[in-house]
Design a protein around this motif. Structure first.
Motif, PDB file in Angstrom:
ATOM      1  N   PRO A   8     -34.741 -21.873  11.252  1.00 30.70           N
ATOM      2  CA  PRO A   8     -34.818 -22.729  10.059  1.00 30.70           C
ATOM      3  C   PRO A   8     -34.609 -21.922   8.787  1.00 30.70           C
ATOM      4  O   PRO A   8     -34.606 -20.690   8.806  1.00 30.70           O
ATOM      5  CB  PRO A   8     -36.249 -23.286  10.141  1.00 30.70           C
ATOM      6  CG  PRO A   8     -37.011 -22.262  10.919  1.00 30.70           C
ATOM      7  CD  PRO A   8     -36.044 -21.705  11.917  1.00 30.70           C
TER       8      PRO A   8
ATOM      9  N   GLU B   8     -31.608 -27.661   7.946  1.00 33.62           N
ATOM     10  CA  GLU B   8     -32.477 -27.122   8.990  1.00 33.62           C
ATOM     11  C   GLU B   8     -31.670 -26.676  10.200  1.00 33.62           C
ATOM     12  O   GLU B   8     -31.986 -25.681  10.837  1.00 33.62           O
ATOM     13  CB  GLU B   8     -33.500 -28.182   9.409  1.00 33.62           C
ATOM     14  CG  GLU B   8     -34.541 -28.509   8.354  1.00 33.62           C
ATOM     15  CD  GLU B   8     -35.640 -27.461   8.279  1.00 33.62           C
ATOM     16  OE1 GLU B   8     -35.850 -26.748   9.275  1.00 33.62           O
ATOM     17  OE2 GLU B   8     -36.281 -27.362   7.215  1.00 33.62           O
ATOM     18  N   ASN B   9     -30.635 -27.443  10.522  1.00 32.14           N
ATOM     19  CA  ASN B   9     -29.848 -27.192  11.730  1.00 32.14           C
ATOM     20  C   ASN B   9     -28.386 -27.035  11.345  1.00 32.14           C
ATOM     21  O   ASN B   9     -27.677 -28.028  11.161  1.00 32.14           O
ATOM     22  CB  ASN B   9     -30.027 -28.342  12.724  1.00 32.14           C
ATOM     23  CG  ASN B   9     -29.339 -28.096  14.051  1.00 32.14           C
ATOM     24  OD1 ASN B   9     -28.468 -27.232  14.169  1.00 32.14           O
ATOM     25  ND2 ASN B   9     -29.716 -28.849  15.071  1.00 32.14           N
TER      26      ASN B   9
ATOM     27  N   TYR C 152     -28.432 -18.814  10.926  1.00 29.98           N
ATOM     28  CA  TYR C 152     -27.887 -18.858  12.274  1.00 29.98           C
ATOM     29  C   TYR C 152     -28.999 -18.925  13.314  1.00 29.98           C
ATOM     30  O   TYR C 152     -28.885 -19.657  14.308  1.00 29.98           O
ATOM     31  CB  TYR C 152     -27.012 -17.634  12.539  1.00 29.98           C
ATOM     32  CG  TYR C 152     -26.553 -17.519  13.981  1.00 29.98           C
ATOM     33  CD1 TYR C 152     -25.504 -18.307  14.446  1.00 29.98           C
ATOM     34  CD2 TYR C 152     -27.178 -16.650  14.860  1.00 29.98           C
ATOM     35  CE1 TYR C 152     -25.090 -18.233  15.773  1.00 29.98           C
ATOM     36  CE2 TYR C 152     -26.766 -16.558  16.181  1.00 29.98           C
ATOM     37  CZ  TYR C 152     -25.728 -17.352  16.639  1.00 29.98           C
ATOM     38  OH  TYR C 152     -25.320 -17.276  17.951  1.00 29.98           O
TER      39      TYR C 152
ATOM     40  N   ASP D 163     -27.909 -32.443  22.040  1.00 29.11           N
ATOM     41  CA  ASP D 163     -29.115 -32.790  21.278  1.00 29.11           C
ATOM     42  C   ASP D 163     -28.912 -32.669  19.776  1.00 29.11           C
ATOM     43  O   ASP D 163     -29.844 -32.352  19.029  1.00 29.11           O
ATOM     44  CB  ASP D 163     -30.309 -31.941  21.716  1.00 29.11           C
ATOM     45  CG  ASP D 163     -30.726 -32.221  23.160  1.00 29.11           C
ATOM     46  OD1 ASP D 163     -30.661 -33.391  23.563  1.00 29.11           O
ATOM     47  OD2 ASP D 163     -31.092 -31.267  23.867  1.00 29.11           O
ATOM     48  N   ILE D 164     -27.699 -32.916  19.326  1.00 29.40           N
ATOM     49  CA  ILE D 164     -27.385 -32.935  17.901  1.00 29.40           C
ATOM     50  C   ILE D 164     -27.024 -34.373  17.547  1.00 29.40           C
ATOM     51  O   ILE D 164     -25.978 -34.882  17.972  1.00 29.40           O
ATOM     52  CB  ILE D 164     -26.228 -31.976  17.567  1.00 29.40           C
ATOM     53  CG1 ILE D 164     -26.629 -30.531  17.889  1.00 29.40           C
ATOM     54  CG2 ILE D 164     -25.810 -32.113  16.109  1.00 29.40           C
ATOM     55  CD1 ILE D 164     -25.493 -29.543  17.795  1.00 29.40           C
TER      56      ILE D 164
ATOM     57  N   GLN E 126     -25.958 -25.983  13.115  1.00 34.16           N
ATOM     58  CA  GLN E 126     -25.019 -26.401  14.151  1.00 34.16           C
ATOM     59  C   GLN E 126     -24.654 -27.879  13.992  1.00 34.16           C
ATOM     60  O   GLN E 126     -23.522 -28.281  14.249  1.00 34.16           O
ATOM     61  CB  GLN E 126     -25.600 -26.124  15.543  1.00 34.16           C
ATOM     62  CG  GLN E 126     -25.814 -24.644  15.835  1.00 34.16           C
ATOM     63  CD  GLN E 126     -24.565 -23.803  15.606  1.00 34.16           C
ATOM     64  OE1 GLN E 126     -23.464 -24.188  15.995  1.00 34.16           O
ATOM     65  NE2 GLN E 126     -24.731 -22.652  14.967  1.00 34.16           N
ATOM     66  N   ARG E 127     -25.602 -28.676  13.583  1.00 35.14           N
ATOM     67  CA  ARG E 127     -25.281 -30.073  13.301  1.00 35.14           C
ATOM     68  C   ARG E 127     -24.239 -30.163  12.179  1.00 35.14           C
ATOM     69  O   ARG E 127     -23.311 -30.971  12.237  1.00 35.14           O
ATOM     70  CB  ARG E 127     -26.554 -30.839  12.908  1.00 35.14           C
ATOM     71  CG  ARG E 127     -26.260 -32.252  12.426  1.00 35.14           C
ATOM     72  CD  ARG E 127     -27.511 -33.002  12.030  1.00 35.14           C
ATOM     73  NE  ARG E 127     -27.174 -34.249  11.339  1.00 35.14           N
ATOM     74  CZ  ARG E 127     -28.061 -35.145  10.955  1.00 35.14           C
ATOM     75  NH1 ARG E 127     -29.352 -34.943  11.179  1.00 35.14           N
ATOM     76  NH2 ARG E 127     -27.670 -36.238  10.335  1.00 35.14           N
TER      77      ARG E 127
ATOM     78  N   GLY F 200     -27.040 -22.656   6.221  1.00 38.96           N
ATOM     79  CA  GLY F 200     -28.272 -22.547   6.978  1.00 38.96           C
ATOM     80  C   GLY F 200     -28.330 -21.209   7.686  1.00 38.96           C
ATOM     81  O   GLY F 200     -27.362 -20.447   7.688  1.00 38.96           O
TER      82      GLY F 200
END
Length: 333
Positions: free
Chosen positions: A155, A178-179, A152, A255-256, A181-182, A150
């Protein structure tokens, strides 16, 4: 972005060599930036041993980053213990349109690359694959191979999909997220328990669960624990699940959101690996520094920042830090 002509692999251990070799095999111009394996790869190429397909790749070998020249795509597969060398190893490869894609374990590497090279140049991802470097220039592929990538700084863009297609052209499953970090936290949910407990398990289950650590010379330490060793022990299975839950809770605090079913999936995927020794175990057995900061200590720090309770992760970090200081004594010849 422009056409990807040259791909440079920085960090040619098991992971970098495997994916770089597969990209070379389908016709990409691939350069390996090498250290100890330089002469072997120059003379014999890289042997990939796999039940799927075994082959020898002959990427261009280089000992110095200035020999590589400008690369369109730079795959960073270094151990995170070498992140202090980012500028030295990567800067000579970067041109106006270069993309830097890190496939390293843990948290924080993409942040550092973004600080050095700019967030819009950096992509991030991880690999779910079982690999071992069994000899200089010889990589054993045991199972899996999926890559997740993904952007950095936002999106997916057109270049995200273009780079995913490059991997897919080499028969590598590559998913765009999309994320990203998730995706990192999801990979931690495997890396932390199986890399960490594989080493920490040398103190024994009772020793790990006790409130004190005793590393006196007369204390008997056990061998490192493979994925199979951990899964067949009911106590360790509970610790694995507990660590995964702590990481899932920490990710949620940022928020993940990771589903509870992801834990079951990790157990399922690991069950087919057999007696696999993850990379941290191999480093420890060789007396090499473990990737403590990125894989273990940084998640612990992030949990503490938001006051998330992680007693198992704290215990694991305490044991690993202590063992890291004793690795030369433990494995002295």
């Amino acid at each position: 972005m422009g056409k990807i002509n040259r791909i440079a692999v920085v960090g040619c251990g098991a992971l970098g060599s495997y994916y770089g070799a597969k990209l070379w095999k389908v016709g990409h111009d691939v350069v390996f930036l090498l250290r100890s394996d330089y002469q072997v790869v120059r003379s014999n190429g890289v042997l990939i041993e796999s039940s799927e397909e075994s082959f020898v790749a002959h990427p261009k070998p280089a000992k110095d980053p200035h020999e590589v020249g400008i690369a369109d795509l730079i795959l960073v597969a270094l151990k995170t213990t070498a992140n202090h060398r980012f500028r030295e190893l990567i800067m000579p490869l970067v041109g106006p349109n270069s993309v830097v894609l890190t496939l390293q374990n843990g948290l924080g590497s993409d942040d550092e690359l973004a600080r050095i090279f700019g967030p819009n140049r950096v992509m991030s991802g991880h690999c779910f694959v079982c690999l071992n470097r069994i000899a200089p220039g010889v990589i054993k592929h045991l199972a899996h191979g999926r890559i997740v990538i993904g952007e950095y700084s936002g999106p997916p863009t057109t270049r995200t999909w273009e780079i995913a297609e490059i991997f897919r052209s080499a028969s590598i499953q590559c998913d765009v997220v999309e994320n990203v970090q998730r995706a990192h936290w999801e990979k931690l949910m495997w890396n932390v328990p199986f890399n960490g407990l594989g080493v920490a398990g040398i103190v024994g289950y009772e020793g790990f669960m006790s409130k004190t650590l005793d590393f006196a010379p007369e204390v008997v330490l056990h061998p490192v624990l493979t994925t199979e060793d951990l899964l067949k022990h009911a106590g360790w299975r509970e610790v694995i699940k507990g660590l995964m839950e702590e990481l899932r809770t920490t990710a949620a605090a940022y928020d993940i959101q990771i589903s509870e079913g992801f834990i079951d999936l990790m157990f399922e995927l690991t069950s087919v690996m057999g007696p696999y020794k993850a990379s941290t175990l191999l480093d420890f057995e060789k007396g090499l520094p473990m990737e403590l900061d990125a894989i273990f200590l940084e998640p612990l720090r992030r949990a503490a920042t938001l006051q998330v309770s992680t007693p198992l992760l704290q215990r694991l970090c305490d044991v690993l830090v202590a063992l890291d200081g004793l690795r030369e004594r433990i494995y002295q010849k």
